[in-house]
Motif scaffolding. Sequence first.
Motif, PDB file in Angstrom:
ATOM      1  N   GLU A  37      12.658 -10.103   2.684  1.00  0.00           N
ATOM      2  CA  GLU A  37      12.675  -8.719   3.158  1.00  0.00           C
ATOM      3  C   GLU A  37      11.336  -8.330   3.781  1.00  0.00           C
ATOM      4  OE1 GLU A  37      14.028  -6.587  -0.303  1.00  0.00           O
ATOM      5  OE2 GLU A  37      16.127  -6.989   0.172  1.00  0.00           O
ATOM      6  N   ASP A  38      10.434  -9.293   3.926  1.00  0.00           N
ATOM      7  CA  ASP A  38       9.226  -9.127   4.737  1.00  0.00           C
ATOM      8  C   ASP A  38       9.527  -9.615   6.147  1.00  0.00           C
ATOM      9  OD1 ASP A  38       7.905  -8.326   2.454  1.00  0.00           O
ATOM     10  OD2 ASP A  38       6.674 -10.132   2.274  1.00  0.00           O
ATOM     11  N   ALA A  39       8.935  -8.982   7.140  1.00  0.00           N
ATOM     12  CA  ALA A  39       9.093  -9.427   8.521  1.00  0.00           C
ATOM     13  C   ALA A  39       7.736  -9.424   9.205  1.00  0.00           C
ATOM     14  CB  ALA A  39      10.063  -8.522   9.274  1.00  0.00           C
ATOM     15  N   VAL A  78       2.940  -6.877  10.031  1.00  0.00           N
ATOM     16  CA  VAL A  78       3.664  -7.252   8.813  1.00  0.00           C
ATOM     17  C   VAL A  78       4.407  -6.014   8.326  1.00  0.00           C
ATOM     18  CG1 VAL A  78       3.464  -7.892   6.379  1.00  0.00           C
ATOM     19  CG2 VAL A  78       2.103  -9.099   8.099  1.00  0.00           C
ATOM     20  N   VAL A  79       5.707  -6.146   8.130  1.00  0.00           N
ATOM     21  CA  VAL A  79       6.527  -5.069   7.581  1.00  0.00           C
ATOM     22  C   VAL A  79       7.139  -5.569   6.281  1.00  0.00           C
ATOM     23  CG1 VAL A  79       8.555  -3.618   7.922  1.00  0.00           C
ATOM     24  CG2 VAL A  79       7.015  -4.068   9.839  1.00  0.00           C
ATOM     25  N   ASP A  80       6.898  -4.847   5.215  1.00  0.00           N
ATOM     26  CA  ASP A  80       7.382  -5.209   3.886  1.00  0.00           C
ATOM     27  C   ASP A  80       8.534  -4.272   3.527  1.00  0.00           C
ATOM     28  OD1 ASP A  80       7.822  -5.747   1.228  1.00  0.00           O
ATOM     29  OD2 ASP A  80       5.729  -5.656   0.628  1.00  0.00           O
ATOM     30  N   GLY A  81       9.758  -4.767   3.664  1.00  0.00           N
ATOM     31  CA  GLY A  81      10.924  -3.956   3.343  1.00  0.00           C
ATOM     32  C   GLY A  81      10.995  -3.649   1.862  1.00  0.00           C
ATOM     33  N   ALA A  82      11.315  -2.402   1.529  1.00  0.00           N
ATOM     34  CA  ALA A  82      11.373  -1.977   0.131  1.00  0.00           C
ATOM     35  C   ALA A  82      12.658  -2.490  -0.508  1.00  0.00           C
ATOM     36  CB  ALA A  82      11.303  -0.456   0.039  1.00  0.00           C
TER      37      ALA A  82
END
Length: 265
Positions: A17-19, A29-33
């Motif tokens: 769920e990180d992109a 870096v996007v860290d999806g909750a």
Amino acid sequence: MHPSLFSLPAEPGRESEDACAIGDGLAVVVDGAGLPKSSRRGCGHAVAWYARMLAEAFRVRLEARTTMMTDALAAAIAEVTAAHSDTCDLGQGSPSATVAAWRVVGDHVEHLVLCDASIVLIGADGTPREITDDRIDAAVERRAAQLAADAGIGEAPAEMRFAALDQMRNVEGGFWCAHTDADAAQRALAGRTPIAQLRAIVAASDGGTRGFQKFGAHSLDDVAALAADGRLAEIAAQIRAAEDAAGPLPFTKPHDDIALVTATF
């Protein structure tokens, strides 16, 4: 100069769920909750979908060096919100995410952090400085304690903590993250540093920093030294070893997705 990237899902065979999205002299870096479906019940899209969409939309806008990073993130959040507002009832809940990004502009490096993702600036002498916004922990703990007290119980159970998270997201006195409100981007921590003062820079999800933040796997200095040498897989291996040694902990994921993007100067 091109970024180096390392990504590892929390469990083998599970989608991260990180992109990450990288370009010429920039990284996102996007860290999806990783929230339960009840917290995003209005949306049929996966957290990983949201993270990927936001990372790429943000990267595209960062290519325009004259656009402020906060404005680029706001436009990216608005784009992703519009992409599923017609098919999803976003008022009933949607995936959300934290963000860390950097880009080279002339002889400076700009950075942005929204919520508890991190930027690590590694000085020319090797001294690191972490930039993160940890208001989420204090805000959720405070609200969860209030909910527990109102219910006449001692410690807030998990479902009450998730309710506190929903109630404190993107409100005054709470914490700020990427969700459906583009204005949250203006609450990001942003800055710029002369390249001459840096040896390297790192963008990390909170899975990539929990080794020194939570588990004592290594110090920030250790992480900086490894990252500056491009040894990102070693950072991840130390985190996994510390997670395994710690065993189950209350309100803590046994493993988390790891995303690290670095560049040296």
